[in-house]
Design a protein around this motif. Sequence first.
Motif, mmCIF file in Angstrom:
data_model
loop_
_atom_site.group_PDB
_atom_site.id
_atom_site.type_symbol
_atom_site.label_atom_id
_atom_site.label_comp_id
_atom_site.label_asym_id
_atom_site.label_seq_id
_atom_site.Cartn_x
_atom_site.Cartn_y
_atom_site.Cartn_z
ATOM 1 N N GLN A 8 0.818 -1.209 0.000
ATOM 2 C CA GLN A 8 0.000 0.000 0.000
ATOM 3 C C GLN A 8 0.857 1.266 0.000
ATOM 4 O O GLN A 8 0.420 2.310 -0.478
ATOM 5 C CB GLN A 8 -0.951 0.014 1.206
ATOM 6 N N GLY A 9 2.073 1.173 0.514
ATOM 7 C CA GLY A 9 2.972 2.323 0.552
ATOM 8 C C GLY A 9 3.539 2.707 -0.800
ATOM 9 O O GLY A 9 4.001 3.832 -1.008
ATOM 10 N N LEU A 10 3.518 1.761 -1.752
ATOM 11 C CA LEU A 10 3.977 2.071 -3.110
ATOM 12 C C LEU A 10 2.887 2.841 -3.835
ATOM 13 O O LEU A 10 1.705 2.685 -3.553
ATOM 14 C CB LEU A 10 4.301 0.773 -3.864
ATOM 15 N N LYS A 11 3.289 3.685 -4.781
ATOM 16 C CA LYS A 11 2.318 4.489 -5.537
ATOM 17 C C LYS A 11 2.037 3.800 -6.871
ATOM 18 O O LYS A 11 2.748 3.996 -7.850
ATOM 19 C CB LYS A 11 2.837 5.906 -5.732
ATOM 20 N N TRP A 12 1.002 2.996 -6.886
ATOM 21 C CA TRP A 12 0.550 2.295 -8.080
ATOM 22 C C TRP A 12 -0.244 3.271 -8.926
ATOM 23 O O TRP A 12 -0.944 4.138 -8.405
ATOM 24 C CB TRP A 12 -0.312 1.104 -7.678
ATOM 25 N N ASN A 13 -0.162 3.154 -10.250
ATOM 26 C CA ASN A 13 -0.933 4.059 -11.097
ATOM 27 C C ASN A 13 -2.408 3.653 -11.097
ATOM 28 O O ASN A 13 -2.802 2.695 -10.421
ATOM 29 C CB ASN A 13 -0.337 4.171 -12.511
ATOM 30 N N GLU A 14 -3.208 4.365 -11.871
ATOM 31 C CA GLU A 14 -4.661 4.117 -11.887
ATOM 32 C C GLU A 14 -5.020 2.719 -12.384
ATOM 33 O O GLU A 14 -6.121 2.241 -12.148
ATOM 34 C CB GLU A 14 -5.380 5.186 -12.731
ATOM 35 N N ASN A 15 -4.083 2.056 -13.044
ATOM 36 C CA ASN A 15 -4.305 0.687 -13.514
ATOM 37 C C ASN A 15 -3.699 -0.359 -12.585
ATOM 38 O O ASN A 15 -3.638 -1.541 -12.942
ATOM 39 C CB ASN A 15 -3.737 0.514 -14.923
ATOM 40 N N GLY A 16 -3.231 0.079 -11.423
ATOM 41 C CA GLY A 16 -2.648 -0.848 -10.466
ATOM 42 C C GLY A 16 -1.245 -1.300 -10.835
ATOM 43 O O GLY A 16 -0.809 -2.376 -10.430
ATOM 44 N N LEU A 17 -0.533 -0.474 -11.609
ATOM 45 C CA LEU A 17 0.808 -0.818 -12.079
ATOM 46 C C LEU A 17 1.843 0.154 -11.538
ATOM 47 O O LEU A 17 1.521 1.286 -11.175
ATOM 48 C CB LEU A 17 0.849 -0.797 -13.610
ATOM 49 N N ILE A 18 3.086 -0.312 -11.516
ATOM 50 C CA ILE A 18 4.219 0.521 -11.130
ATOM 51 C C ILE A 18 5.338 0.275 -12.144
ATOM 52 O O ILE A 18 5.522 -0.854 -12.606
ATOM 53 C CB ILE A 18 4.680 0.228 -9.675
ATOM 54 N N ALA A 19 6.043 1.353 -12.511
ATOM 55 C CA ALA A 19 7.150 1.231 -13.459
ATOM 56 C C ALA A 19 8.309 0.500 -12.795
ATOM 57 O O ALA A 19 8.600 0.710 -11.617
ATOM 58 C CB ALA A 19 7.601 2.615 -13.912
ATOM 59 N N ALA A 20 8.974 -0.357 -13.579
ATOM 60 C CA ALA A 20 10.130 -1.107 -13.086
ATOM 61 C C ALA A 20 11.281 -0.945 -14.076
ATOM 62 O O ALA A 20 11.188 -1.394 -15.216
ATOM 63 C CB ALA A 20 9.772 -2.579 -12.917
ATOM 64 N N ILE A 21 12.327 -0.275 -13.635
ATOM 65 C CA ILE A 21 13.541 -0.127 -14.423
ATOM 66 C C ILE A 21 14.440 -1.308 -14.062
ATOM 67 O O ILE A 21 14.597 -1.639 -12.890
ATOM 68 C CB ILE A 21 14.274 1.195 -14.087
ATOM 69 N N VAL A 22 15.026 -1.928 -15.072
ATOM 70 C CA VAL A 22 15.880 -3.095 -14.841
ATOM 71 C C VAL A 22 17.315 -2.721 -15.191
ATOM 72 O O VAL A 22 17.585 -2.221 -16.283
ATOM 73 C CB VAL A 22 15.416 -4.306 -15.673
ATOM 74 N N GLN A 23 18.221 -2.963 -14.252
ATOM 75 C CA GLN A 23 19.624 -2.577 -14.387
ATOM 76 C C GLN A 23 20.531 -3.769 -14.119
ATOM 77 O O GLN A 23 20.285 -4.547 -13.192
ATOM 78 C CB GLN A 23 19.927 -1.462 -13.372
ATOM 79 N N ASN A 24 21.576 -3.900 -14.936
ATOM 80 C CA ASN A 24 22.585 -4.931 -14.697
ATOM 81 C C ASN A 24 23.342 -4.558 -13.425
ATOM 82 O O ASN A 24 23.947 -3.487 -13.354
ATOM 83 C CB ASN A 24 23.532 -5.015 -15.895
ATOM 84 N N VAL A 25 23.303 -5.408 -12.432
ATOM 85 C CA VAL A 25 23.912 -5.104 -11.132
ATOM 86 C C VAL A 25 25.429 -4.965 -11.219
ATOM 87 O O VAL A 25 26.028 -4.250 -10.434
ATOM 88 C CB VAL A 25 23.507 -6.157 -10.066
ATOM 89 N N HIS A 26 26.047 -5.610 -12.199
ATOM 90 C CA HIS A 26 27.507 -5.571 -12.311
ATOM 91 C C HIS A 26 28.010 -4.388 -13.133
ATOM 92 O O HIS A 26 28.955 -3.720 -12.742
ATOM 93 C CB HIS A 26 28.039 -6.885 -12.898
ATOM 94 N N SER A 27 27.369 -4.122 -14.272
ATOM 95 C CA SER A 27 27.851 -3.056 -15.166
ATOM 96 C C SER A 27 27.174 -1.712 -14.933
ATOM 97 O O SER A 27 27.695 -0.684 -15.345
ATOM 98 C CB SER A 27 27.644 -3.460 -16.631
ATOM 99 N N GLY A 28 25.995 -1.724 -14.311
ATOM 100 C CA GLY A 28 25.228 -0.495 -14.138
ATOM 101 C C GLY A 28 24.391 -0.135 -15.365
ATOM 102 O O GLY A 28 23.639 0.834 -15.337
#
Length: 118
Positions: A8-28
Amino acid sequence: MLDEATIQGLKWNENGLIAAIVQNVHSGQVLMMAWMNSEALQMTLETGEAVFYSRSRATLWHKGETSGNTQRVVEIRVDCDADTLLLQVEPKGPACHTGNEHCFFRTLDEFSQKPERL
């Protein structure tokens, strides 16, 4: 499992979604951006691999389920507004469906000169 207060603390959009950026943990390197709903987030935490929500298919998709190019999640961070997640992953293979290592392989100038719609 995430507790309800965290979800509930996350800000979900009106469609119940949240943006997720994916990053390589080793290279950035930023690999891709996708959407998650609460079920995708829960499954990601349970399996340790990235699971997203496909808006076009209106279903969950486990990254790499058919290609084998999975993403093992090392850590999930939340931005200052709590409306975007950053998944730091160890990728197994390319992140982009085009076969590129990441989805951000074109500059805006390149796109404007030859906009390839995928």
